[in-house]
Design an enzyme around this catalytic site. Structure first.
Site, short mmCIF file in Angstrom:
data_model
loop_
_atom_site.label_atom_id
_atom_site.label_comp_id
_atom_site.label_asym_id
_atom_site.label_seq_id
_atom_site.Cartn_x
_atom_site.Cartn_y
_atom_site.Cartn_z
N ASP A 1 18.71 19.00 71.75
CA ASP A 1 17.55 19.82 72.06
C ASP A 1 17.03 19.42 73.43
O ASP A 1 17.02 18.23 73.76
CB ASP A 1 16.45 19.67 71.01
CG ASP A 1 15.49 20.87 71.01
OD1 ASP A 1 14.84 21.11 72.05
OD2 ASP A 1 15.41 21.56 69.99
N HIS B 1 2.67 36.10 68.26
CA HIS B 1 1.72 36.36 67.19
C HIS B 1 0.57 35.38 67.38
O HIS B 1 0.75 34.22 67.71
CB HIS B 1 2.37 36.24 65.82
CG HIS B 1 2.48 34.84 65.33
ND1 HIS B 1 1.64 34.31 64.37
CD2 HIS B 1 3.31 33.85 65.66
CE1 HIS B 1 1.99 33.05 64.14
NE2 HIS B 1 3.01 32.75 64.91
N TYR C 1 -3.85 36.47 58.05
CA TYR C 1 -3.90 35.48 56.99
C TYR C 1 -4.94 34.43 57.35
O TYR C 1 -5.27 34.22 58.53
CB TYR C 1 -2.54 34.81 56.76
CG TYR C 1 -2.01 34.03 57.94
CD1 TYR C 1 -1.08 34.60 58.81
CD2 TYR C 1 -2.43 32.72 58.19
CE1 TYR C 1 -0.61 33.89 59.90
CE2 TYR C 1 -1.95 32.01 59.29
CZ TYR C 1 -1.03 32.60 60.13
OH TYR C 1 -0.55 31.91 61.21
N ASP D 1 33.51 47.68 49.82
CA ASP D 1 34.44 48.64 49.22
C ASP D 1 34.59 49.80 50.19
O ASP D 1 33.63 50.19 50.87
CB ASP D 1 33.95 49.12 47.84
CG ASP D 1 32.78 50.09 47.92
OD1 ASP D 1 32.76 51.09 47.15
OD2 ASP D 1 31.87 49.85 48.74
#
Lengths: 837, 257
Positions: free
Chosen positions: A37, A223, A254, A545
């Site tokens: 990192d 956000h 929230y 499939d």
């Protein structure tokens, strides 16, 4: 900091995902793992470092719920979880209904939850203003976790196995690829030779992937979160949290306790996207690269709304806003994570766009995938191979990420269509369809008519047989015209635009052998045969499939649904022989496909061609060139709607001519345009035809799905050994078709389910099979020809008996359902006479 | 008690400062903005004075339109009203800045009555010229105390104290009206509450456009000094490191021998 000069695998990124990868790979036996990192540990400055760290288990998606439940189990086992419980509160009537759907999903996946009143909500969370809400969904199992500590524990466990070297403060400067395979990671601390590399870089992932010429289609996005305190009510709290978390769904926000503070987060602001290359360095950041300066204006409305809901805390002048950020997280065009080996570079794995709540579960899944190729949780919805080229463009990523962002806590209808970046992939019949009043739904970027408004006269013709829907929810993104088209097709003939297929040709001297080894069905058949076959993984789980046409000794054409088309293609590519004796060419853009089916289909098609379309001359499951209106087409006599007819493959530039020719020939026979509502839902449910993503997934096997043929071919194929074992044991579940006996709700309204409803005993108990899987509706839809609403569900053998009475939960009510078919026998035309006529 | 605080919008940088391509400005694309810590304390001091003694407070800034954000931050913690001296282009050196602020103060006092106390931060966090407060005081012909770590206002007088070189405190006593510049540490500024933020959002900011003035100092450009990366030496792990830690503390002279 120096790095080792080689590794068996390099994991780039030490956030929750990278740490989970290092641990699970070590646990599965990998050694010489290097974890890099560019930032310091334990918090290198990515999204994990500022995450809100709470985990709600219920998601409408089975796959996401499986990742989350597994992650929660791991966090608890590591001792880093606090069980706070969580609420989702409803401010609106629509949300109250949606919470019933959350309950149904909770029941389907086996998660403990209940609906509670405002008063009960306030008893759990005293600082909630009961007057602002109408009710709440309460899940006592909601957790808060210490994700940084979890990361440290996972790294230490890997180190204890002697499997892991960690290099923090080391930045990746390049990825070297040779002959299509990753070879080397270049860093500012030296180069590491490795032929397996994992990109777990969060918001930086697209940038790192680009170094290798690969694409990880996510965008960093903001956000917002603020933290207020000290909260007098929290003064006596010991530990991180004692009050349940609140998700204020209708405002996309929230509120959670965090020690003495209340953290308030928002997904409600305008989408704020960023380019991965623009994320500031650690040194240049005031806090961290993923904690950007707070933009106050974007939070103003949210402050007022949060103040409404929790006035006691937020209205207290002594409580200060102590922290506020625009946090960065990763958004993808379809909202699902991006996992798996990149199609562009062998050995280069993506584990990106993963939230805290899925981290460890996804780490386990991808580590299993890397080790055995058989993850226990089916990750098909998150597969990095799923993206079409257009979905990798910045234009698409940004448009869809922006559109999806404000739906984070939104009420998203299962059939809801995207509004942005539409009208990209148009079939040559698009203009004709518009003229016919087509209502278009998108699949893989293709615009396909779901139904046609010009069919309105059919409503009078069929009356109530079209099973009209009174309730707004199931009437949304639906029309009774779908059922009318279905009836018209079964009664006479319909023409269907099937342009979303993914089509690829496999050719070469080794093609037959390569396909024989991949497919359950026999591939070495005469030229001109059409093969329907599932594909299995080594563990015998159902991977896909599709159909394959043998066009020549060394030429096969694979046709598969558009939704998983690129993933299916990658499966073939990954399994081609190394010697190049089989080649794959993506021919999707070369063909359009038109379906003509119904009792009068032969009359219609025969009128357009000199070729003999008679039953003896053109048997079922065969294909051949047929000239229609001067267009040389490839007609394939198969039918996903269960009627006589053909799937006609037309060179794409001549599609309109072929459509027009068939259209004109069809008018005297009452040909109607038929949309995908019939093709993909109603018709196939009546025939019991299974669909990938619904009935067919890695979780289930062919015996359970009722798709086991009488014999198994001698030739070896992927999954053969597992399949033979499955055939030798009684199945733990049996796929059934059920009818809804009486759709009338307690208020007298007829309700029609849309899928994923939990199936229970007559006294409301969940049905759980011997493998621990709960029964739920894998598909649901109208069956106009049988006059019933239909469901499909895997049921434990004791319940998989025709006539068994069960229940399905829909919007909080139980509806009686009956097992109509146990196994694959079609409900409509069980002898398949129509197809073979 | 009428108090005015003057503040300046400055970027909140990380450890490394990034310049624009032309070397003229800091690249602030991903930076937040605030006022200098000294000014934050000046704002807090003003709010406390009015809380204790009644009256009202105002905040003003010379800066771009975006500096309204800093004015609202101040109002969110309790300053009553705000004035923006909007100055977008050009370089405003301390002389020009002080002159514009002086003009604005005169206009404010003509309209609203005199300010008993005008507060500044000791120096701005970015330019660090240490001049504006003193120049304004001189232009207004009022006593000026600078570098204050404590102040009281009573009976029409300002008492202020600051650290003396070599230890101890210097205390000053001057009549009002007066000007003072304060240093971080004079108080612990409060965080805004949610109601405070919402109230500040609804208030009008008075807009003034000061006349441009020729600059005394002209900026040629910015240069980031060469970074000296500190070397990290791990002294040891756990209890075994204790002797090495004690040696180090002794060496840097922080132990009471």
């Amino acid at each position: 900091m120096a790095v080792p000069d080689r590794a068996s695998v390099v994991v780039i990124g030490a956030g929750i995902v990278g740490n989970s990868m290092a641990y699970h790979l070590a646990r599965l036996g990998w050694r010489d793992i290097v974890l890099l990192d560019k930032g310091p540990l334990p918090n290198p400055g990515g999204s994990t470092g500022h995450a809100s760290n709470f985990i709600y288990l219920t998601d409408h998606s089975k796959e996401m719920t499986a990742f989350t439940v597994d992650s929660a189990r791991q966090y608890v086992e590591m001792g880093v979880a606090t069980q706070s419980g969580g609420l989702e509160v409803a401010r609106t009537a629509a949300r109250v209904e949606e919470l019933k759907r959350r309950m149904a999903s909770s029941h389907a996946w086996g998660i403990d939850a209940e609906l509670i009143s405002p008063a009960e909500a306030t008893r759990l969370v005293p600082y909630l203003d009961a007057n602002v809400i109408r009710g709440a969904f309460y899940a006592p199992g909601v957790l808060v976790v210490d994700s940084l500590r979890a990361g440290t524990i996972m790294r230490e466990r890997a180190q204890a196995l002697g499997a892991l070297t960690i290099a923090a403060g080391v930045e990746v400067t390049g990825l070297d690829v040779e002959h299509g395979r990753i070879r080397r990671v270049r860093t500012d601390g030296g180069d590491i030779e490795a032929d397996t590399v994992v990109i777990a870089c969060g918001v930086w992932s697209p940038r790192i992937a680009r170094m290798a010429g690969a694409s990880i289609p996510l965008t960093p996005a903001v956000h917002q979160m603020i933290s207020v305190g000290p909260v007098p009510l929290f003064a006596d709290t010991v530990g991180e949290i004692t009050f349940p978390i609140i998700r204020d769904m209708d405002t996309n926000m929230y509120e959670r306790q965090h020690g003495g503070d209340l953290e308030v987060g928002s997904y409600a602001h305008r989408p704020i996207l960023m380019d991965a290359d623009e994320i500031p360095s650690i040194a240049a950041s005031a806090l961290s690269p993923t904690e950007l300066p707070f933009t106050q204006d974007d939070f103003s409305l949210q402050m007022e709304q949060a103040l409404e809901l929790v006035p006691d805390i937020l209205g207290d002048e002594r409580v200060g806003i102590r922290h506020a950020i625009n946090g960065l997280l990763s958004l993808t065009p379809d909202g699902a994570p991006i996992l798996g080996q990149t199609p562009e570079v062998r050995g280069l794995w993506s584990v990106a766009a993963v939230w805290i709540k899925e981290g460890p579960g996804i780490g386990r899944t991808v580590a299993e995938w890397m080790t055995t190729g058989e993850p226990e949780i089916d990750p098909h919805g998150s597969d990095v191979a799923r993206f079409y080229d257009h979905q990798r463009t910045d234009h698409h990523i940004q448009a869809r990420a922006a559109e999806g962002y404000n739906k984070t806590y939104g009420i998203v209808h299962p059939m809801e269509q995207w509004a942005s970046n539409r009208d990209l992939r148009l079939s040559p019949m698009n203009g004709r369809e518009r003229d016919l009043g087509a209502v278009f739904f998108e699949t893989a970027g293709w615009e396909r008519p779901y139904w046609y408004e010009s069919n309105a006269p059919l409503l009078a013709e069929f009356g109530d047989r079209v099973m009209p829907r009174e309730a707004e929810w199931e009437a949304r993104w639906w029309s009774p015209l779908i059922n009318a088209e279905h009836l018209a097709l079964r009664e006479r003939v319909g023409i269907v635009d099937l342009s979303a297929f993914a089509i690829f040709d496999v050719t070469g001297p080794g093609a037959a052998a390569a396909l024989e080894h991949l497919c359950v069905a026999r591939i070495d058949v005469p030229v001109g045969r059409v093969i329907y076959t599932p594909l299995l993984n080594e563990a015998g789980g159902i991977y896909a499939d599709l159909t394959i046409m043998r066009l020549g000794e060394q030429h096969f054409r694979v046709v598969t649904g558009g939704g998983m088309g690129m993933r299916d293609k990658q499966w073939f590519v990954d399994h081609l022989p190394a010697d190049g004796s089989a080649q794959l060419f993506d021919a999707t853009g070369a063909w359009t496909t038109i379906g003509v089916w119904g009792p009068r289909a032969r009359d219609v098609v025969q009128a357009t061609t000199a070729a003999d379309m008679g039953h003896a001359a053109f048997p079922f499951a065969t294909c051949r060139p047929v000239d229609i209106g001067g267009v040389r087409t490839l007609a394939s006599r198969i039918s996903y709607v269960g009627e006589l007819g053909w799937e006609i493959h037309v060179p794409i530039e001549q599609g309109a001519r072929a459509w027009d020719t068939l259209w004109d020939a069809g008018q005297p026979h009452g040909l109607v345009p038929v949309g995908i509502g019939t093709y993909a839902v109603t018709a196939r449910l009546e025939k019991g035809y299974r669909a990938h993503g619904n009935e067919l997934e890695l979780d289930f096997d062919l015996v359970e799905a009722g798709m086991a043929r009488p014999t198994v071919k001698e030739a070896d194929f992927v999954g053969r050994a597992a399949y033979l074992k499955q055939r030798a044991t009684p199945p733990a579940a049996v796929l059934c078709t059920l009818t809804v006996d009486d759709p009338t709700s307690s208020s007298g309204v007829k309700r029609y389910m849309l899928g994923r409803e939990p199936i229970t005993t007559p006294d409301g108990k969940p049905l759980v099979d011997a493998k621990g899987r709960r029964s739920y509706a894998t598909s649901a839809g109208s069956g106009p020809s049988v006059g019933r609403h239909l469901l499909m569900s895997y049921l434990p053998p004791a319940q998989a008996v025709v006539g068994t009475r069960l229940q399905a939960e829909y919007f909080g009510e139980q509806y009686p359902v009956t097992v109509a078919v146990a196994g694959a026998t079609p409900l409509f035309d069980p002898g398949n006479e129509r197809i073979r006529s | 008690m009428q108090v005015l605080v003057a503040v300046k919008r400055v970027p909140l940088t990380g450890g490394r400062i990034v310049l624009t391509a032309d070397g003229q400005e800091m690249d602030t694309r991903y930076l937040g903005f605030a006022v200098s810590p000294h000014e934050e304390c000046a704002v807090e001091e003003a709010v406390r004075l009015v809380e204790a003694q009644g009256g009202s407070s105002a905040v003003l800034t010379l800066g771009p339109a975006a500096a309204e954000e800093q004015l609202r931050d101040a109002m969110a913690v309790g300053i009553d009203r705000a004035i923006l001296l909007q100055a977008d282009e050009g370089e405003w050196d301390p002389g020009a800045t002080a002159a514009a602020i002086t003009d604005a103060i005169r206009a404010q006092e003509a309209a609203h009555g005199p300010f008993d106390l005008i507060l500044f931060g000791n120096e701005a966090a970015d330019t660090g010229d240490f001049q504006v407060g003193i120049r304004v005081a001189y232009a207004l012909d009022r006593p000026c105390l600078s570098g204050l770590k404590g102040l009281t206002v009573a009976d029409g007088r300002l008492q202020g104290r600051r650290e003396a070189a070599g230890g101890g405190w210097e205390t000053y006593d001057v009549p009002l009206p007066a000007v003072a510049s304060v240093k971080e540490g004079i108080n612990l500024p409060r965080y805004p509450s949610v109601p405070g933020r919402l109230r500040a959002r609804r208030k009008e900011v008075e807009l003034v456009r000061p006349a441009a003035r020729p600059a005394g100092l002209v900026k040629l450009g910015l240069r980031v000094p060469v970074e000296h990366r500190a070397a990290v030496e791990i002294l040891g792990r756990g209890a075994d490191a204790a002797p090495a830690v004690v040696d180090t503390l002794e060496r840097i002279g922080v132990l009471d021998a």
